[in-house]
Write a protein that holds these residues in place. Sequence first.
Motif, PDB file in Angstrom:
ATOM      1  N   PRO A 152      36.821  -0.885  29.410  1.00 50.04           N
ATOM      2  CA  PRO A 152      37.394  -1.903  29.024  1.00 50.04           C
ATOM      3  C   PRO A 152      36.392  -3.314  29.122  1.00 50.04           C
ATOM      4  CG  PRO A 152      38.992  -0.887  30.290  1.00 50.04           C
ATOM      5  CD  PRO A 152      37.594  -0.322  30.457  1.00 50.04           C
ATOM      6  N   TYR A 184      34.741  -5.239  26.393  1.00 51.99           N
ATOM      7  CA  TYR A 184      35.930  -5.539  25.558  1.00 51.99           C
ATOM      8  C   TYR A 184      36.706  -6.883  26.110  1.00 51.99           C
ATOM      9  CZ  TYR A 184      35.176  -1.169  22.937  1.00 51.99           C
ATOM     10  OH  TYR A 184      34.534  -0.329  22.249  1.00 51.99           O
ATOM     11  N   LEU A 223      34.561  -9.816  25.892  1.00 53.98           N
ATOM     12  CA  LEU A 223      34.311 -10.430  24.452  1.00 53.98           C
ATOM     13  C   LEU A 223      35.620 -11.108  24.085  1.00 53.98           C
ATOM     14  CD1 LEU A 223      32.426  -7.698  22.597  1.00 53.98           C
ATOM     15  CD2 LEU A 223      31.453 -10.011  23.406  1.00 53.98           C
ATOM     16  N   SER A 224      36.796 -10.681  24.588  1.00 51.21           N
ATOM     17  CA  SER A 224      38.148 -11.077  23.955  1.00 51.21           C
ATOM     18  C   SER A 224      38.441 -12.374  24.694  1.00 51.21           C
ATOM     19  CB  SER A 224      39.140 -10.261  24.042  1.00 51.21           C
ATOM     20  OG  SER A 224      39.603  -9.873  25.379  1.00 51.21           O
ATOM     21  N   ILE A 266      35.831 -15.112  23.676  1.00 54.84           N
ATOM     22  CA  ILE A 266      35.988 -15.643  22.314  1.00 54.84           C
ATOM     23  C   ILE A 266      37.388 -16.463  22.135  1.00 54.84           C
ATOM     24  CG2 ILE A 266      36.631 -14.885  19.897  1.00 54.84           C
ATOM     25  CD1 ILE A 266      34.516 -12.594  20.202  1.00 54.84           C
ATOM     26  N   PHE A 267      38.265 -15.962  22.927  1.00 51.52           N
ATOM     27  CA  PHE A 267      39.583 -16.649  22.962  1.00 51.52           C
ATOM     28  C   PHE A 267      39.406 -18.105  23.503  1.00 51.52           C
ATOM     29  CE2 PHE A 267      43.036 -18.213  25.763  1.00 51.52           C
ATOM     30  CZ  PHE A 267      44.170 -18.126  24.811  1.00 51.52           C
ATOM     31  N   ALA A 301      37.104 -20.084  21.064  1.00 47.95           N
ATOM     32  CA  ALA A 301      37.913 -20.509  19.668  1.00 47.95           C
ATOM     33  C   ALA A 301      38.938 -21.487  20.046  1.00 47.95           C
ATOM     34  CB  ALA A 301      38.413 -19.221  19.294  1.00 47.95           C
ATOM     35  N   LEU A 302      39.385 -21.446  21.218  1.00 46.55           N
ATOM     36  CA  LEU A 302      40.551 -22.571  21.529  1.00 46.55           C
ATOM     37  C   LEU A 302      39.725 -23.950  21.493  1.00 46.55           C
ATOM     38  CD1 LEU A 302      43.437 -22.227  22.362  1.00 46.55           C
ATOM     39  CD2 LEU A 302      42.863 -22.258  24.633  1.00 46.55           C
TER      40      LEU A 302
END
Lengths: 244, 472
Positions: free
Chosen positions: A16, A19, A22-23, A26-27, A30-31
């Motif tokens: 994991p 992942y 990256l998540s 990116i979270f 993006a925020l």
Amino acid sequence: MKAIYKRELRAYFKTPVGYIFLSVFIFFAALMFVFINMGAQQTSMSSFFSNVGLIFVFVIPVLTMRLFSEERKSKTDQLLLTAPVRVSDIVFGKFLAATTVLLIGVAATMLFVPIMELYGTPAVAETLVGYLGLFLLGVFFVALGMFMSSVTESQVIAAVSTLGILMALWLLSGMSLQFSEILAGSLHFLGAGLDWLLDFISINARLYDFTLGTLNFVPVFYFLSLAGLFVFLTIRVIERRHWK
Amino acid sequence: MKNQKKFRYSLNSKAFIVGAVIIVLLLNAILISLNDKIALEIDFTEDKIYALADESKEIAGQIDEPTEILILTSGVDNEILSMVKNVLGNFGQHNSKITIREVNVVKEPAAVQAYAKELETLSQFSLIIRQSDRYEIVNSQDYFSQNGFSYIERLVTTKLATFVDGIHNATILFTKGHGEQVSEGNVGILEMTGYEVGQIDTLTEDFPAAEDSVVIISCPQVDFSVEEIDKLDAYLDLGGNVQIYFDPVYCSTELPNLVNYLSEDWGLIRNTDIVWDMSQMIENSNYMLAQMSDHEITAPVYDSQKRVGYGPANSIGRAPEKPANVTIHTLLKSYDSAYAKADIQTAISQGSMEKASGDAEGPFDVLVAASRENENVAGELHVGHLVVSGSALIFDALTADTRFANEDILLNSISWMQGGESSITVRAKMLPGGSMSVSKTQFWTWLVILVVVVPLAILVAGILVFVKRRYK
């Protein structure tokens, strides 16, 4: 080196770790993008770049913590070190794999540029320079994190110590200490040296250079040379263990 | 033997590490110091914000005594400081006599003690430019315009010019006492360019020395008296420089004395019409695009392909008979598609600015330059200069927008009046970035997609891979 690189890269996406990195990255990115750019209706990403560096401080330790410490704990490092590959190849392979995951994360946020194109006209060249700066900052952090992972067999210690150092670097960048004023008299020379050192490790200032839309070779060399230094130090640490 | 080998390896290893650290520090130190002397960067900004204009290089090159630029900080590093350092660094690279130094006013109060009085009004990142016992101040509050332009280079160049012998800018005087409307933006631009800007009451005060001044009559609403007109004429006879801005909206009064003087002595007619051009409107504004005519004033901007805008204007016509010693040139005219309504009242009664029957057909002159030769009794020849604009807005809001050449036309016209010398016309630079237009719905849609959907999708993919491997 290619085999190590492929193995490491695959490992990021078979567990994991890749992942999660990256998540989470990116979270938060993006925020920041949504609130800094879309909320304020501005196409300049300079504030975004300055702030995204701080996300790296928290997520890159996750990316690098397992690079060597996991091998050491599970004793697979002995297999690796006795394999017919050079230590430098092992280190570079792992370093490039982590850098590739970082690049995927940074590249994913580049989707923000075409989104801005829908509602305005962002300056693409200036923005790409900012992305280059962000990536180089990440490369330096990855090298430092990898070095920390090479000196301990605990992933937690590797992650926490990397986070601590990166946080210290980030905070020191914003400090306004003036050693040359504090250390007067014969110690003034030492103070001036410390001032230079404090200025030297000011990673924020180097990152700002990229957010202005100019490609300055001084910060490019700064990040690459520091990344190179930590890769070199990692090689020395692994070689030392190999000799032991 | 084994221990000795181990010791030697360990020593070598440590020496290697120390050597590597020293090399990295040294190389960076060399590069940082080189960066102060030569340009090690490529400017990717749209308006080349960090590349010095030729005028700035020229002024910097003429500094022949050690000059120090102090950047006042409180120790905080941010983008504005980086931007200022970047621009100033170029001056230092151009002339080694110019040095840049950051001064932390909190930690080094002694370094700025001599400027204690000025410090009270200065903001962070303001500059003190000093040469021996002289100094000039640049307040950081003047660095940026509200509509996203940087004046840093212009401000520094203007201040540096005060240390260069032989550079002397004219005084610009706006007339007062006739209900004039003066654009604050224009005054700011003129001051930043190094002009001394003031006011003159033409009724009670004498006109200044002709060769060192420009008098601007900006949008008067009360006519000039005969005595004032005589003084104005005498000033122009001695080689004076005058700019007059009319406007059909902001100052539509008839002004018979001034208008008759222009007609009889200069061959120029200020019409009371209102020029409009629906097909040349500049987006989201009341400005229209104008055509440039070839002249000394327009030539420097002609090749830049920048546009020039004008607001609703009185057309400037030519009198049937022009004095022989007067030469008139059109600077800006409307496009052929322009039309002119008889006056503002006609436009109001029609309820629309659309073209209507009875409107005069374009093109119309909206900005003209004229010069008049006069030989005095001693046989000395003086050339008086006059610029007449039919729209006060030509030199208003658009002058602050560097996408348009209005500012260049204003500064070039003043430079032309002074024989093409003396002014430092460093353009303002457009700051990186622009604006977007995002509705609330779009904002929330992207928020959900980027902040929730994408990261969640990646996380779910990770969980699936993990679970699949675990139960394989």
